[in-house]
Motif scaffolding. Structure first.
Motif, mmCIF file in Angstrom:
data_model
loop_
_atom_site.group_PDB
_atom_site.id
_atom_site.type_symbol
_atom_site.label_atom_id
_atom_site.label_comp_id
_atom_site.label_asym_id
_atom_site.label_seq_id
_atom_site.Cartn_x
_atom_site.Cartn_y
_atom_site.Cartn_z
ATOM 1 N N ASP A 389 63.854 4.483 17.442
ATOM 2 C CA ASP A 389 65.093 4.233 18.181
ATOM 3 C C ASP A 389 65.423 2.746 18.073
ATOM 4 O O ASP A 389 64.712 1.986 17.401
ATOM 5 N N ALA A 390 66.511 2.338 18.726
ATOM 6 C CA ALA A 390 66.957 0.948 18.604
ATOM 7 C C ALA A 390 65.941 -0.029 19.179
ATOM 8 O O ALA A 390 65.758 -1.137 18.649
ATOM 9 N N ASN A 391 65.261 0.350 20.257
ATOM 10 C CA ASN A 391 64.272 -0.544 20.852
ATOM 11 C C ASN A 391 63.089 -0.737 19.900
ATOM 12 O O ASN A 391 62.583 -1.855 19.730
ATOM 13 N N ASP A 392 62.669 0.349 19.262
ATOM 14 C CA ASP A 392 61.597 0.253 18.273
ATOM 15 C C ASP A 392 62.035 -0.606 17.089
ATOM 16 O O ASP A 392 61.267 -1.418 16.565
ATOM 17 N N ALA A 393 63.295 -0.439 16.683
ATOM 18 C CA ALA A 393 63.834 -1.250 15.592
ATOM 19 C C ALA A 393 63.833 -2.729 15.957
ATOM 20 O O ALA A 393 63.469 -3.588 15.136
ATOM 21 N N LEU A 394 64.212 -3.050 17.187
ATOM 22 C CA LEU A 394 64.226 -4.445 17.634
ATOM 23 C C LEU A 394 62.819 -5.036 17.577
ATOM 24 O O LEU A 394 62.626 -6.162 17.105
ATOM 25 N N ASN A 395 61.837 -4.278 18.040
ATOM 26 C CA ASN A 395 60.457 -4.762 17.979
ATOM 27 C C ASN A 395 60.040 -5.039 16.541
ATOM 28 O O ASN A 395 59.369 -6.036 16.247
ATOM 29 N N LYS A 396 60.447 -4.184 15.641
ATOM 30 C CA LYS A 396 60.069 -4.359 14.232
ATOM 31 C C LYS A 396 60.800 -5.556 13.612
ATOM 32 O O LYS A 396 60.258 -6.259 12.746
ATOM 33 N N VAL A 397 62.029 -5.807 14.048
ATOM 34 C CA VAL A 397 62.751 -6.996 13.573
ATOM 35 C C VAL A 397 62.025 -8.266 14.012
ATOM 36 O O VAL A 397 61.815 -9.191 13.211
ATOM 37 N N ILE A 398 61.652 -8.322 15.282
ATOM 38 C CA ILE A 398 60.965 -9.519 15.798
ATOM 39 C C ILE A 398 59.627 -9.705 15.088
ATOM 40 O O ILE A 398 59.239 -10.833 14.741
ATOM 41 N N ASP A 399 58.909 -8.617 14.847
ATOM 42 C CA ASP A 399 57.644 -8.713 14.112
ATOM 43 C C ASP A 399 57.870 -9.251 12.704
ATOM 44 O O ASP A 399 57.079 -10.063 12.202
ATOM 45 N N GLU A 400 58.955 -8.804 12.062
ATOM 46 C CA GLU A 400 59.226 -9.273 10.701
ATOM 47 C C GLU A 400 59.598 -10.754 10.686
ATOM 48 O O GLU A 400 59.261 -11.482 9.754
ATOM 49 N N ARG A 401 60.302 -11.196 11.726
ATOM 50 C CA ARG A 401 60.592 -12.627 11.843
ATOM 51 C C ARG A 401 59.278 -13.414 11.907
ATOM 52 O O ARG A 401 59.161 -14.490 11.315
ATOM 53 N N ARG A 402 58.292 -12.892 12.611
ATOM 54 C CA ARG A 402 57.006 -13.582 12.697
ATOM 55 C C ARG A 402 56.334 -13.639 11.321
ATOM 56 O O ARG A 402 55.805 -14.683 10.928
ATOM 57 N N ARG A 403 56.356 -12.535 10.599
ATOM 58 C CA ARG A 403 55.715 -12.520 9.280
ATOM 59 C C ARG A 403 56.383 -13.510 8.328
ATOM 60 O O ARG A 403 55.722 -14.216 7.569
ATOM 61 N N GLU A 404 57.698 -13.554 8.382
ATOM 62 C CA GLU A 404 58.462 -14.333 7.407
ATOM 63 C C GLU A 404 58.507 -15.816 7.727
ATOM 64 O O GLU A 404 58.524 -16.651 6.823
ATOM 65 N N PHE A 405 58.511 -16.174 9.016
ATOM 66 C CA PHE A 405 58.792 -17.565 9.391
ATOM 67 C C PHE A 405 57.567 -18.273 9.959
ATOM 68 O O PHE A 405 57.662 -19.079 10.885
ATOM 69 N N PHE A 406 56.402 -17.990 9.374
ATOM 70 C CA PHE A 406 55.190 -18.637 9.867
ATOM 71 C C PHE A 406 55.282 -20.156 9.741
ATOM 72 O O PHE A 406 55.750 -20.700 8.736
ATOM 73 N N GLY A 407 54.806 -20.855 10.768
ATOM 74 C CA GLY A 407 54.625 -22.302 10.693
ATOM 75 C C GLY A 407 55.877 -23.122 10.846
ATOM 76 O O GLY A 407 55.848 -24.338 10.634
ATOM 77 N N ILE A 408 56.996 -22.497 11.193
ATOM 78 C CA ILE A 408 58.221 -23.263 11.434
ATOM 79 C C ILE A 408 58.725 -22.968 12.842
ATOM 80 O O ILE A 408 58.235 -22.071 13.522
ATOM 81 N N SER A 409 59.715 -23.714 13.274
ATOM 82 C CA SER A 409 60.152 -23.700 14.661
ATOM 83 C C SER A 409 60.664 -22.357 15.154
ATOM 84 O O SER A 409 60.690 -22.109 16.360
ATOM 85 N N LEU A 410 61.059 -21.463 14.252
ATOM 86 C CA LEU A 410 61.728 -20.238 14.688
ATOM 87 C C LEU A 410 60.870 -19.351 15.562
ATOM 88 O O LEU A 410 61.392 -18.668 16.446
ATOM 89 N N ARG A 411 59.552 -19.302 15.354
ATOM 90 C CA ARG A 411 58.719 -18.472 16.237
ATOM 91 C C ARG A 411 58.761 -19.001 17.672
ATOM 92 O O ARG A 411 58.909 -18.236 18.622
#
Length: 465
Positions: A389-411
Motif C-alpha cells: 500500500d502507499a504507506n509501505d511504498a513510503l517506507n521503501k522510498v525512505i529506505d532507498e534514500r538511505r541506501r543511495e545517499f550514504f554519508g551526505i547531509s540528506l539522511r
C-alpha cells in the motif's frame, strides 16, 4: 576547473573570521572592478567561493557508526576532531568558546558563500556588460545563495513546520553587504520564502544545462526547488519540480556492469551525469583513519550484499587500518573525488517516488524506486521491489534514500523532517568511549548550536535551545 576559464582569487573571506558585525564589513573594491561584467564571470568560475556546504549533518546521521575502540580513542584524542565527535554524539556544544576551535568553519564558509553571491547580485546591475550576460550571471549567484541558505536553515534552525515556521528562529538573512548590520535571526518561514524567491528569479536566465556541474543551470534550480519543497513537506510541489529537473537531466550511472570503481572508470564530479549541481562538504573527503566513514549495521542490513553499492563502494575496514573492523565506505577513496552533496538525478527520482507515495499512489512510487534500483544491481541479482500500500511504498522510498545517499547531509535532513511523523519517530542511541548518547523525537539536538564565539560578538544572535 577547466584551464580555459580564467580564475581570479578574491580576498573576500579574511574579514569574516572576526564575527558577524565584522562579518559584513567587507568591500570588494580593490579586489575586482565592479563595472566590468567579465570579472563576475571569473568570480563565479572560482568554485571554491560557492561550492562548499556544511558537514556536521554527515556525522549526526544514524547511518554512521564509529564503533571501533581505536577509532573512538583517536578521534577523542585531538580537539581538532571535536566537531566530528560532538556532532556524532548530538552535543549541545560543538565549538567551545575559548578553545582553539571556537569558530565554526561551517558557519564561516556558508556566510562567505552568501557574501560572494551578494557581491554579484548587488553589483552586477551597475556593470558595463550586455543585459543578457548580467541576467545569466545574477541567476547563477541566486541559485548558489538559495542552496547556501537551504544548508544554513537545515543546520542551525528547527525543521520546517508550517504551524510554527513563522515564529521559529531561522538564520540571519543577509541579502546586502553593508559596513554594519544587525544579525537578528529571520524566521524559518522567511528563510524558505527567500530560497524559493531566489530560485524563481533565477530560472528564466539560466541555461538548461552547463558544461560543468559546478555551474548552475535550470536543472540545478529545479533540483534545489524540489529539495526545498520536500523539506517543507510540500510533496506536490516537490514532485512537480523533480519532474522538471528530470526532463532536463535523467541519466543514471549504470552500476550493473561495473566490477570495480576507479578514477578512470567512474565519472568526475564536475562532469558526472547524475549531478545537477556539485556541492562539497567543509573539510573535503574523510578517507583515512580515524576519520573514514563507517556505515552502521542497520545501513548494511538495508543495503544487502547483492547491491552494487555494497560491492563497489564499501570495502573491508582492514584495508584502511588494521585497527578497524567490519567494512567502511570508500567510494571517494576509490575514485579520488569528494562526495557530492548537491541535488542529483537519483534524488529527483526518489523525491518523485515520495510525492506519489504521499499522494496514495503506491504503484507509481515503486516504479520510480525501481527505475533507480535497476541501475544498482547486476542483472542476475535484480528483483523489483513491490509495496502492499502507499504507506509501505513510503517506507521503501525512505529506505532507498538511505541506501543511495550514504554519508551526505540528506539522511540527517530526513531524520529531522520525519521525526515529527508518528510512523517514523524513534529514539536513536549510540555509544562513544563508554558513554551512551540518545536522540529522542523532537529533541532540541536536531538543531546544531550556533557557536558561542559568534554570539559573544553579536548579542542579537539568539541561541538555539
Amino acid at each position: 576547473m577547466n584551464p580555459k576559464y580564467k580564475i581570479l582569487t578574491f580576498l573576500l573571506a579574511t574579514a569574516t573570521l572576526a564575527g558577524c558585525k565584522k562579518f559584513v564589513d567587507i568591500k570588494t573594491q580593490g579586489q575586482l572592478v565592479p563595472n566590468q561584467t567579465i570579472n563576475y564571470r571569473y568570480l563565479l568560475n572560482n568554485t571554491s567561493n560557492f561550492e562548499t556546504v556544511a558537514n556536521l549533518s554527515d556525522f549526526a546521521s544514524s547511518d554512521i557508526n564509529l564503533n571501533d575502540a581505536a577509532q573512538q580513542t583517536a578521534l577523542s584524542g585531538s580537539l581538532n576532531y571535536n566537531y566530528l565527535v560532538a556532532s556524532y554524539t548530538w552535543q549541545p556544544v560543538i565549538y567551545p568558546l575559548g578553545s582553539n576551535i571556537e569558530q565554526d568553519p561551517n558557519w564561516i564558509r556558508l556566510y562567505n558563500n552568501v557574501l560572494n553571491c551578494n557581491t554579484i547580485i548587488n553589483e552586477l546591475p551597475g556593470s558595463d556588460g550586455a543585459q543578457a550576460d548580467k541576467d545569466a550571471l545574477t541567476a547563477e549567484a541566486l541559485v548558489h545563495r538559495a542552496d547556501t541558505y537551504l544548508n544554513l536553515v537545515n543546520t542551525y534552525a528547527k525543521p520546517y513546520n508550517a504551524a510554527t515556521a513563522g515564529t521559529d528562529l531561522g538564520v540571519p538573512l543577509i541579502l546586502v553587504q553593508t559596513l554594519s548590520q544587525k544579525l537578528n535571526r529571520a524566521s524559518v518561514q522567511e528563510v524558505y520564502n527567500q530560497i524559493i524567491s531566489d530560485l524563481a528569479k533565477a530560472l528564466p536566465a539560466l541555461p538548461e544545462t552547463q558544461a560543468y556541474n559546478t555551474l548552475p543551470s535550470k536543472a540545478s534550480a529545479y533540483g534545489e526547488l524540489a529539495r526545498c519543497y520536500l523539506m517543507m513537506n510540500d510533496y506536490a510541489n516537490a514532485g512537480k519540480y523533480a519532474d522538471e529537473a528530470l526532463k532536463l537531466r535523467s541519466t543514471l550511472n549504470d552500476l550493473s556492469t561495473i566490477t570495480t570503481v576507479t578514477s578512470t572508470n567512474y565519472p568526475r564530479r564536475i562532469t558526472d551525469p547524475e549531478i545537477l549541481l556539485s556541492k562539497v562538504p567543509v573539510n573535503s573527503s574523510l578517507n583515512f583513519f580515524p576519520t573514514v566513514l563507517k556505515p552502521s549495521d542497520e545501513w548494511f542490513n538495508l543495503l544487502g550484499t547483492k547491491d552494487q553499492r555494497y560491492a563497489l563502494f564499501t570495502t573491508p575496514a582492514a584495508t584502511i587500518s588494521s585497527s578497524l573492523t567490519g567494512r567502511v565506505y570508500t567510494k571517494e577513496r576509490a575514485i579520488g573525488e569528494t562526495r557530492n552533496e548537491g541535488p542529483s538525478v537519483p534524488e529527483m527520482m526518489l523525491i518523485r517516488a515520495e510525492a506519489y507515495a504521499r499522494a496514495n499512489d503506491a504503484t507509481n512510487a515503486m516504479i520510480w524506486v525501481n527505475n533507480l534500483r535497476i541501475k544498482r544491481f547486476k542483472t542476475a541479482d535484480y528483483t523489483p521491489l513491490t509495496a502492499t500500500d502507499a504507506n509501505d511504498a513510503l517506507n521503501k522510498v525512505i529506505d532507498e534514500r538511505r541506501r543511495e545517499f550514504f554519508g551526505i547531509s540528506l539522511r540527517w535532513w530526513d531524520m529531522r523532517r520525519l521525526n515529527n511523523q508518528t510512523n517514523f519517530q524513534r529514539t536513536y542511541t549510540r555509544v562513544f568511549n563508554g558513554t551512551t548518547y540518545s536522540l529522542a523525537p523532537n529533541s532540541n539536538r536536531y538543531v546544531f548550536p550556533i557557536a558561542e564565539y559568534f554570539r559573544s560578538l553579536n548579542p542579537e544572535l539568539e541561541p538555539n535551545p
